[in-house]
Enzyme design. Structure first.
Site, PDB file in Angstrom:
ATOM      1  N   ARG A  80      31.889  70.276 -34.091  1.00 43.86           N
ATOM      2  CA  ARG A  80      31.028  71.348 -33.587  1.00 43.86           C
ATOM      3  C   ARG A  80      31.822  72.345 -32.750  1.00 43.86           C
ATOM      4  O   ARG A  80      31.565  73.559 -32.801  1.00 43.86           O
ATOM      5  CB  ARG A  80      29.859  70.764 -32.784  1.00 43.86           C
ATOM      6  CG  ARG A  80      28.812  71.805 -32.414  1.00 43.86           C
ATOM      7  CD  ARG A  80      27.586  71.186 -31.783  1.00 43.86           C
ATOM      8  NE  ARG A  80      27.872  70.580 -30.482  1.00 43.86           N
ATOM      9  CZ  ARG A  80      26.944  70.023 -29.700  1.00 43.86           C
ATOM     10  NH1 ARG A  80      25.681  69.976 -30.091  1.00 43.86           N
ATOM     11  NH2 ARG A  80      27.275  69.489 -28.539  1.00 43.86           N
ATOM     12  N   LYS A 179      28.111  77.078 -29.156  1.00 44.01           N
ATOM     13  CA  LYS A 179      28.115  76.509 -27.794  1.00 44.01           C
ATOM     14  C   LYS A 179      29.179  77.243 -26.985  1.00 44.01           C
ATOM     15  O   LYS A 179      30.306  76.773 -26.808  1.00 44.01           O
ATOM     16  CB  LYS A 179      28.377  75.006 -27.850  1.00 44.01           C
ATOM     17  CG  LYS A 179      27.961  74.255 -26.595  1.00 44.01           C
ATOM     18  CD  LYS A 179      27.976  72.755 -26.825  1.00 44.01           C
ATOM     19  CE  LYS A 179      27.685  71.978 -25.568  1.00 44.01           C
ATOM     20  NZ  LYS A 179      26.319  72.161 -25.074  1.00 44.01           N
ATOM     21  N   GLU A 212      13.915  74.885 -26.847  1.00 44.73           N
ATOM     22  CA  GLU A 212      14.637  73.731 -26.313  1.00 44.73           C
ATOM     23  C   GLU A 212      14.548  73.760 -24.798  1.00 44.73           C
ATOM     24  O   GLU A 212      13.938  74.645 -24.205  1.00 44.73           O
ATOM     25  CB  GLU A 212      16.104  73.760 -26.763  1.00 44.73           C
ATOM     26  CG  GLU A 212      16.864  75.008 -26.353  1.00 44.73           C
ATOM     27  CD  GLU A 212      18.267  75.070 -26.954  1.00 44.73           C
ATOM     28  OE1 GLU A 212      18.808  74.012 -27.345  1.00 44.73           O
ATOM     29  OE2 GLU A 212      18.827  76.181 -27.029  1.00 44.73           O
TER      30      GLU A 212
END
Length: 319
Positions: A80, A179, A212
């Site tokens: 990721r 991210k 979220e």
């Protein structure tokens, strides 16, 4: 501060790493940090003020946990990290296997078996302009720290959450699956949750769908079915994927679907997932009691199964 390594040599790629066999950095307030090929004490760890990670949040990171001498889902986190970097056109100058070895070696040098791990890649040193072409080489940093339960005793009692007016940044502006070091959107949500007395914030997206938490994915349980939003408006969480796998393994019905506030308020159970949070039950949202106001049976079962998984799976730190 120079360190005299005890040479049990381990070589990889173009860099040699020393493995400590008996001496570790044991001061938890001054553990060693990896920065661009060197291990330095936290108190001496520095990057340039012209690093674009510092100036503009131009970079990517991961949050990883080690349990009982094993790093949980290390490969998935590194995959990721590289995906995030590719999405912002940031070329990480080392391969995945080398990055993994740097993480493991940082843990070894600090003598850690249970830890939170923060690998960071910034755009690197440039000028005061935005142009990433002015940054000659990315900076690579690995921080490892002892860290227990994020929410303390609230895993037994349950968290209080609040929805916030700050909307999750749109996926067509900055995809939440990158991210990145720019976490201001999340921080603004946390500030609002703090002001409202919530343990966690719940984001909605610009269409009013549940997105979220400020640092975790969200699930609900209704009539025995576990549901969570699709990841177009929230991070593709590693723990989220683990939970979905556990749900299927336990033969619990599962749906990935858009959720609204009504779905949260009327759920039988709500819980959040993340590397730092692990699996945490939410028992109150915006003053409304969820279910009977206590962590639900499905949530508790998943927490137990997740704990068992972290005790047995992972990449060994010490071999």
């Amino acid at each position: 501060m120079a360190l005299n390594p005890i040479p049990s040599l381990k070589s990889f790629a173009n860099e040699t790493i020393f493995s400590y066999t008996c001496h570790f950095s044991t001061m938890s307030d001054n553990l060693l940090v990896y920065i661009n090929g060197e291990f330095v004490p936290e108190s001496e760890a520095k990057i340039s003020i012209f690093d674009h990670g510092f100036l503009y949040g131009d970079g990517v990171f991961e949050g990883i946990r080690a349990y009982n001498g094993k790093v949980f889902k290390l490969k998935e986190h590194i995959d990721r990290l590289y995906d995030s970097a590719k999405a912002i056109d940031l070329q990480i100058p080392i391969g995945k296997e080398e990055f993994i070895e740097i993480i493991l070696e940082t843990l070894r040098r600090n003598g850690l078996r249970d830890a939170y791990i923060r690998p960071i890649v910034t755009r690197g040193v440039g000028d005061l302009g935005l142009d990433p072409r002015k940054c000659s080489k990315p900076s690579i940093i690995v921080i490892t720290k002892p860290w227990g339960k994020l929410y303390g005793d609230l895993y037994e009692k349950g968290l209080t959450a609040v929805t916030v007016g700050v909307r999750r940044i749109s996926f067509d502006a900055l995809p939440p699956n990158i991210k990145s070091l720019n976490y201001l959107n999340n921080i603004l949500a946390k500030i609002e949750a703090n002001a409202k007395g919530g343990d966690e914030a719940i984001f909605l997206d610009r269409n009013g769908y549940v997105s979220e938490g400020s640092g975790d994915n969200i699930f609900i349980v209704k009539n025995g079915v576990v549901m969570t939003p699709p990841t177009i408006n929230n991070l593709k969480g590693i723990t989220r994927e683990v939970v979905i796998e556990l749900v299927k393994k336990l033969n619990i019905p599962f749906r990935e679907t858009n959720l609204g506030l009504y779905d949260l308020y009327t759920a039988d159970e709500v819980f959040v997932t993340g590397t730092a949070a692990e699996i945490a039950p939410i028992v109150v949202i915006d003053g409304r009691k969820i279910g009977d106001g206590r962590p639900g049976e499905v949530t508790k079962k998943l927490m137990d199964e997740f704990r068992k998984l972290t005790e047995t799976e992972g990449v060994p730190i010490y071999e």
